[in-house]
Design a protein around this motif. Structure first.
Motif, PDB file in Angstrom:
ATOM      1  N   VAL A  54      32.534  21.187 -11.118  1.00 25.01           N
ATOM      2  CA  VAL A  54      31.167  21.383 -11.631  1.00 25.01           C
ATOM      3  C   VAL A  54      30.901  20.441 -12.792  1.00 25.01           C
ATOM      4  N   LEU A  55      31.896  20.257 -13.674  1.00 25.86           N
ATOM      5  CA  LEU A  55      31.738  19.347 -14.803  1.00 25.86           C
ATOM      6  C   LEU A  55      31.522  17.921 -14.310  1.00 25.86           C
ATOM      7  N   GLY A  56      32.317  17.504 -13.317  1.00 25.63           N
ATOM      8  CA  GLY A  56      32.170  16.152 -12.785  1.00 25.63           C
ATOM      9  C   GLY A  56      30.802  15.928 -12.177  1.00 25.63           C
ATOM     10  N   VAL A  57      30.318  16.903 -11.406  1.00 27.55           N
ATOM     11  CA  VAL A  57      28.994  16.776 -10.784  1.00 27.55           C
ATOM     12  C   VAL A  57      27.903  16.798 -11.851  1.00 27.55           C
ATOM     13  N   SER A  58      28.081  17.618 -12.885  1.00 26.58           N
ATOM     14  CA  SER A  58      27.097  17.659 -13.985  1.00 26.58           C
ATOM     15  C   SER A  58      27.013  16.304 -14.688  1.00 26.58           C
ATOM     16  N   LEU A  59      28.169  15.660 -14.877  1.00 30.41           N
ATOM     17  CA  LEU A  59      28.174  14.328 -15.489  1.00 30.41           C
ATOM     18  C   LEU A  59      27.511  13.302 -14.566  1.00 30.41           C
ATOM     19  N   PHE A  60      27.711  13.466 -13.264  1.00 25.32           N
ATOM     20  CA  PHE A  60      27.029  12.622 -12.284  1.00 25.32           C
ATOM     21  C   PHE A  60      25.511  12.768 -12.413  1.00 25.32           C
ATOM     22  N   VAL A  61      25.045  14.021 -12.504  1.00 20.87           N
ATOM     23  CA  VAL A  61      23.617  14.299 -12.671  1.00 20.87           C
ATOM     24  C   VAL A  61      23.113  13.710 -13.987  1.00 20.87           C
ATOM     25  N   GLY A  63      24.191  11.117 -15.448  1.00 17.10           N
ATOM     26  CA  GLY A  63      24.096   9.665 -15.303  1.00 17.10           C
ATOM     27  C   GLY A  63      22.776   9.221 -14.717  1.00 17.10           C
ATOM     28  N   PHE A  64      22.369   9.837 -13.580  1.00 20.29           N
ATOM     29  CA  PHE A  64      21.090   9.385 -13.010  1.00 20.29           C
ATOM     30  C   PHE A  64      19.896   9.909 -13.801  1.00 20.29           C
ATOM     31  N   ARG A 121      31.167   0.810  -6.838  1.00 23.96           N
ATOM     32  CA  ARG A 121      31.548   2.197  -7.079  1.00 23.96           C
ATOM     33  C   ARG A 121      32.531   2.236  -8.243  1.00 23.96           C
ATOM     34  N   PRO A 122      32.249   3.056  -9.254  1.00 27.60           N
ATOM     35  CA  PRO A 122      33.175   3.171 -10.381  1.00 27.60           C
ATOM     36  C   PRO A 122      34.416   3.944  -9.972  1.00 27.60           C
ATOM     37  N   ARG A 123      35.402   3.960 -10.848  1.00 22.09           N
ATOM     38  CA  ARG A 123      36.639   4.689 -10.585  1.00 22.09           C
ATOM     39  C   ARG A 123      36.353   6.183 -10.490  1.00 22.09           C
ATOM     40  N   MET A 124      37.186   6.878  -9.738  1.00 24.71           N
ATOM     41  CA  MET A 124      37.011   8.309  -9.538  1.00 24.71           C
ATOM     42  C   MET A 124      37.371   9.066 -10.806  1.00 24.71           C
ATOM     43  N   GLY A 125      37.005  10.339 -10.822  1.00 24.21           N
ATOM     44  CA  GLY A 125      37.351  11.199 -11.939  1.00 24.21           C
ATOM     45  C   GLY A 125      36.171  11.443 -12.858  1.00 24.21           C
ATOM     46  N   LEU A 126      36.393  12.215 -13.913  1.00 20.96           N
ATOM     47  CA  LEU A 126      35.327  12.599 -14.827  1.00 20.96           C
ATOM     48  C   LEU A 126      34.740  11.396 -15.550  1.00 20.96           C
ATOM     49  N   VAL A 127      35.578  10.408 -15.875  1.00 22.74           N
ATOM     50  CA  VAL A 127      35.080   9.220 -16.580  1.00 22.74           C
ATOM     51  C   VAL A 127      34.118   8.435 -15.697  1.00 22.74           C
ATOM     52  N   GLY A 128      34.435   8.359 -14.412  1.00 19.95           N
ATOM     53  CA  GLY A 128      33.590   7.597 -13.503  1.00 19.95           C
ATOM     54  C   GLY A 128      32.363   8.339 -13.033  1.00 19.95           C
ATOM     55  N   ALA A 129      32.311   9.676 -13.226  1.00 21.79           N
ATOM     56  CA  ALA A 129      31.208  10.477 -12.709  1.00 21.79           C
ATOM     57  C   ALA A 129      29.840  10.055 -13.265  1.00 21.79           C
ATOM     58  N   PRO A 130      29.672   9.929 -14.596  1.00 21.28           N
ATOM     59  CA  PRO A 130      28.360   9.496 -15.087  1.00 21.28           C
ATOM     60  C   PRO A 130      28.021   8.073 -14.676  1.00 21.28           C
ATOM     61  N   LEU A 131      29.048   7.216 -14.543  1.00 15.45           N
ATOM     62  CA  LEU A 131      28.794   5.847 -14.087  1.00 15.45           C
ATOM     63  C   LEU A 131      28.303   5.853 -12.641  1.00 15.45           C
ATOM     64  N   LEU A 132      28.876   6.729 -11.823  1.00 10.73           N
ATOM     65  CA  LEU A 132      28.414   6.852 -10.448  1.00 10.73           C
ATOM     66  C   LEU A 132      26.973   7.362 -10.424  1.00 10.73           C
TER      67      LEU A 132
END
Length: 241
Positions: A54-61, A63-64, A121-132
């Motif tokens: 959920v944290l990773g997806v939240s960081l993805f959200v 980012g955009f 595509r950025p690297r996987m994981g929490l760090v890459g989530a907002p970049l994605l």
């Protein structure tokens, strides 16, 4: 930016729900919905706990959201500097634009049906989530263009930076909350996605028709009448009997 006064304005009382709905329509579009499992899998590839997913997806959200809010602030700032906000002619032009975008969403104008996607595509994981999320916001903007452009058109209406920021935040919530609900394991959200995928064309047409309706409200001036009515209601005005 006086966010309080902007939100309480009659036009925003109508525009914010529209922006939220536009974000949801974008999520249900044929170029986003089929890719949801892939994005969720990519963001959560190195996460074993639900909370980290959920944290990773939240960081993805997030980012955009940063990309869309930047666009909203830019559009609101442009309207403020050029004093275009509220001009009748500008509102009519924006209305025509929204109608055309609605027709594009329905499937008209074949030359505008092409999509352009960023390949990086950025690297996987929490760090890459907002970049994605940033890559998603930049790469899929042409694809979700009709709904996003309609929200940006509403951002121009009053010529305020705060208006552009608030509306694009609302749009991002409409687009991002379904991602988070699915990541959180909400079974009803997953079932709803399965239903929508079976009827995605109908949902796309319905979303396009909503944009056409919004455009007609702007072109005919009925939008202003609705806003005036909302302002009267918000002020607690009681008509004489």
């Amino acid at each position: 930016m006086n966010f309080g006064s902007v939100i309480l304005g009659g036009s925003m009382a109508l525009a914010i729900p529209i922006a939220l709905l536009a974000g949801l329509v974008s999520f249900l579009s044929p170029c986003v919905l089929p890719l949801v499992p892939g994005y969720l899998g990519y963001v959560s590839a190195q996460a074993s706990e639900r909370s980290r997913v959920v944290l990773g997806v939240s960081l993805f959200v997030l980012g955009f959201t940063a990309v869309f809010v930047s666009l909203g602030a830019a559009f609101g700032g442009f309207a403020a500097m050029t004093k275009l906000g509220g001009a009748v002619v500008v509102q009519r032009v924006l209305g025509v634009l929204v109608i055309l975008l609605g027709l594009v969403m329905v499937g008209q104008f074949g030359f505008m049906q092409r999509t352009f996607k960023a390949q990086w595509r950025p690297r996987m994981g929490l760090v890459g989530a907002p970049l994605l999320g940033i890559v998603f916001g930049l790469g899929w903007t042409p694809c979700i263009g009709p709904t996003l452009a309609s929200v940006l058109a509403l951002s121009l209406d009053q010529g305020q930076v705060a208006r552009g920021v608030i509306l694009t935040i609302a749009y991002s919530l409409g687009l991002g909350i379904p991602f988070i609900l699915i990541a959180a394991g909400a079974s009803w959200a997953t079932r709803s996605i399965a239903f929508v995928r079976k009827h995605i064309r109908q949902f796309n047409i319905a979303g396009g028709m909503l944009l056409v309706l919004l455009g007609l409200l702007l072109v005919t001036g009925v939008w202003n009448n609705v806003i005036e009515w909302i302002q009267v209601v918000n002020s607690g005005f009681v008509p004489a009997l």
